[in-house]
Design an enzyme around this catalytic site. Structure first.
Site, PDB file in Angstrom:
ATOM      1  CG  ASP A 201      49.133  60.956  87.874  1.00  0.00           C
ATOM      2  OD1 ASP A 201      48.010  60.584  87.526  1.00  0.00           O
ATOM      3  OD2 ASP A 201      50.023  60.180  88.272  1.00  0.00           O
ATOM      4  CD  GLU A 264      44.498  60.989  90.131  1.00  0.00           C
ATOM      5  OE1 GLU A 264      43.830  60.011  89.779  1.00  0.00           O
ATOM      6  OE2 GLU A 264      45.744  60.957  90.232  1.00  0.00           O
TER       7      GLU A 264
HETATM    8  C1  GLC Z   1      46.652  58.441  88.534  1.00  0.00           C
HETATM    9  C2  GLC Z   1      46.210  58.204  87.113  1.00  0.00           C
HETATM   10  C3  GLC Z   1      46.261  56.734  86.841  1.00  0.00           C
HETATM   11  C4  GLC Z   1      47.677  56.260  87.005  1.00  0.00           C
HETATM   12  C5  GLC Z   1      48.221  56.610  88.388  1.00  0.00           C
HETATM   13  C6  GLC Z   1      49.707  56.457  88.438  1.00  0.00           C
HETATM   14  O1  GLC Z   1      45.767  57.911  89.447  1.00  0.00           O
HETATM   15  O2  GLC Z   1      44.976  58.775  86.886  1.00  0.00           O
HETATM   16  O3  GLC Z   1      45.762  56.408  85.571  1.00  0.00           O
HETATM   17  O4  GLC Z   1      47.744  54.881  86.820  1.00  0.00           O
HETATM   18  O5  GLC Z   1      47.952  57.939  88.731  1.00  0.00           O
HETATM   19  O6  GLC Z   1      50.311  57.454  87.663  1.00  0.00           O
END
Ligand code: GLC
Length: 529
Positions: A201, A264
């Site tokens: 994440d 991500e």
């Molecule tokens: C990422 C996740 C999202 C979350 C954020 C903080 O972007 O996909 O859903 O709110 O991180 O953890």
């Protein structure tokens, strides 16, 4: 195809567990619910399932605020349920990918509770603590992604802590070797249990600059955009040291055979490429989200693919995404089912691993969430700008029964009106449905090495049509996409044998005149000789 790993050949499917399938009538999806749908996942033909966070959490950000990285939240079930799900999925040759949230913990994580307890606590430096500015305000102007300052004052010890997201999500200090070691052990805990990989994440937010300088204003910011974007993230995002930490995660994964690390990061292509790491020591798949934000027409998409392919490091494996639990759904973005079918064909025929977000395969649109049912903290903090993510998180539509077969209780988010094409059950019975298209595309990808792992070559681009070739050995397939609402004629396609189409000719495999594309039609054909 044996030369390629499962995460290269295969298709990944994202389950947002809260909204997938409830089994105990509390209105929230859970692990036993996913277990019920394992047959469906097998029928669909996906290779791996990524499950968004299922760890114990106060749910300030619906699981992205973790207070124990090595357990399961009772809301979702137990470790035993998880092991059973892992066995069931593995039994069907489906891999399991967990979400790993390294940037921040929950405010309620024992590490943070220790850290905030006193300035001399052994865990104090596990988080980012700073003295107030001379006027008593926050140490810098840094902004939370979800609105408001990224610093919260903690009166008992007289310092501010940093949080890239909610105050309930304090950032870990990844410069601490102890933090790194603890987090790497979290990975080992799940890898030893048999988990096949992680989606990591918010990786670009992992490290902050130690100068603690103010972020400069963003001259491109426009009213209506996220308030956090008023500032550039010069000192808070995408810092070089992040790659050292990612390489550390990857080394842990490499202690186990055949695992995958997916990252991500919402970044421009040249910056994103750095996340493959020096000599591919980073993510195998740094998520490529560029199809989500780009303008939707043939020249733009052709040039995006060109730029992305050219930018890939040697040996770097591509990947593509149309949506996830943070973004408006593809049907809504593109304005209709035919357009979304075209997008599906693109996603599943480009070179690189596709990731499907649950519901995409039945053409779910963004749900309507009335003000009194808003759940997402982002929408609550910064209302009315359309930043909230509830609409793309409404429950999966399984059948025509009460609550669409999602729950016997009251669903945590409203049930959408039926997807334009109907529920899973309805679409399974309909050869022309979005779901049938997804399934056929996934099967074709499994059968055709040219599509799964073959080379990519651009063939033709006009204002409205994009044609590319995928080839493996002597096998050459053409993918032709009509982005326009009118018929298009493309002479180069004449004589091509159509294998699959999003349009009315969909179930035919006999030779057709591929040169005439229906509105929004996408097709896969054997290349003309
Ligand atoms: C990422 C996740 C999202 C979350 C954020 C903080 O972007 O996909 O859903 O709110 O991180 O953890």
């Amino acid at each position: 195809m044996a030369d390629h790993a499962w995460w290269q050949r295969g298709v990944i499917y994202q389950v947002y567990p809260r909204s997938f399938q409830d089994s105990n009538a509390d209105g929230i999806g859970d692990l036993r619910g996913i277990l019920r749908r394992v047959d469906y996942l097998e029928w669909l033909g996906v290779t791996g399932v990524w499950i968004s966070p299922i760890y114990p959490s106060p749910m300030a950000d619906f699981g992205y605020d973790v207070c124990n990285y090595t357990a399961i939240d009772p809301l979702f079930g137990s470790l035993e349920d998880f092991d059973e799900l892992l066995r069931e999925l593995h039994g069907r040759d489906i891999k399991v990918i967990l979400d790993f949230v390294p940037n921040h913990t929950s405010l309620r994580h024992p590490w943070f509770e220790a850290s905030r307890s006193s300035r001399t606590n052994a865990r104090r430096h596990w988080y980012i603590w700073r003295d107030p500015a001379p006027d008593g305000g926050p140490p810098t102007n840094w902004q939370s992604e979800f609105g408001g300052p990224a610093w919260t004052f903690d009166a008992p010890t007289g310092q501010y802590y940093y949080h890239a997201y909610l105050p309930e999500q304090p950032d870990l200090n990844w410069r601490s070797p102890e933090v790194r070691a603890a987090m790497y052990n979290v990975l080992r805990f799940w890898l030893k249990r048999g988990v096949d990989g992680f989606r990591v994440d918010a990786i670009h937010m992992l490290i902050e600059d130690e100068s603690f300088l103010d972020n400069p204003p963003n001259p491109a910011w426009q009213p209506g955009q996220s308030p956090a974007r008023r500032l550039l993230r010069t000192y808070t995002a995408d810092l070089a040291e992040t790659h050292v930490c990612v390489a550390g995660m990857r080394r842990v994964l490499d202690e186990y055979p055949d695992r995958v690390l997916i990252g991500e990061a919402y970044l421009p292509i040249p910056r994103l490429m750095l996340y493959y790491g020096e000599s591919l020591s980073g993510f195998q798949l740094p998520f490529n989200f560029h199809l989500i934000g780009c303008r939707w027409n043939a020249p733009t998409i052709a040039s995006l693919v060109r730029e992305y392919e050219l930018a890939l490091p040697d040996g770097g494996w591509p990947n593509w995404v149309l949506g996830n639990h943070d973004k408006s759904r593809v049907v809504t973005r593109l304005g209709g089912i035919p357009q979304a079918k075209l997008a599906a064909l693109l996603l599943l025929s480009l070179r690189g691993t596709p990731t499907i977000y649950n519901g995409e395969e039945i053409g779910m649109a963004d749900g309507e969430v009335p003000a009194d049912r808003v759940q997402d903290p982002w929408e609550r903090n910064v209302p009315g700008l359309g930043l909230g993510r509830d609409p793309c998180r409404t429950p999966m539509l399984w059948d025509e029964g009460a609550n669409a077969g999602f729950t016997d209780g009251t669903p945590w988010l409203p049930i959408n009106p039926p997807a334009a094409g109907g529920s899973v059950a309805a679409q399974q019975a309909d050869d022309r449905s979005m779901l049938s298209l997804y399934r056929r595309l996934i099967r074709l990808r499994r059968q055709e090495p040219a599509i799964a792992v073959g080379d990519y070559r651009e063939v033709a681009v006009t204002e409205d049509v994009f044609v590319f070739e995928r080839s493996f050995g002597a096998r050459r397939l053409w993918v032709a996409l009509n982005f326009s609402a009118s018929f298009q004629h493309l002479a180069t396609l004449a004589g091509a044998v159509v294998l699959l189409s999003t349009g009315a000719r969909s179930s035919h495999s006999s030779p057709q005149d591929a040169a005439r594309l229906e509105p929004y039609e996408g097709l896969i054909a054997e290349a003309p000789l």
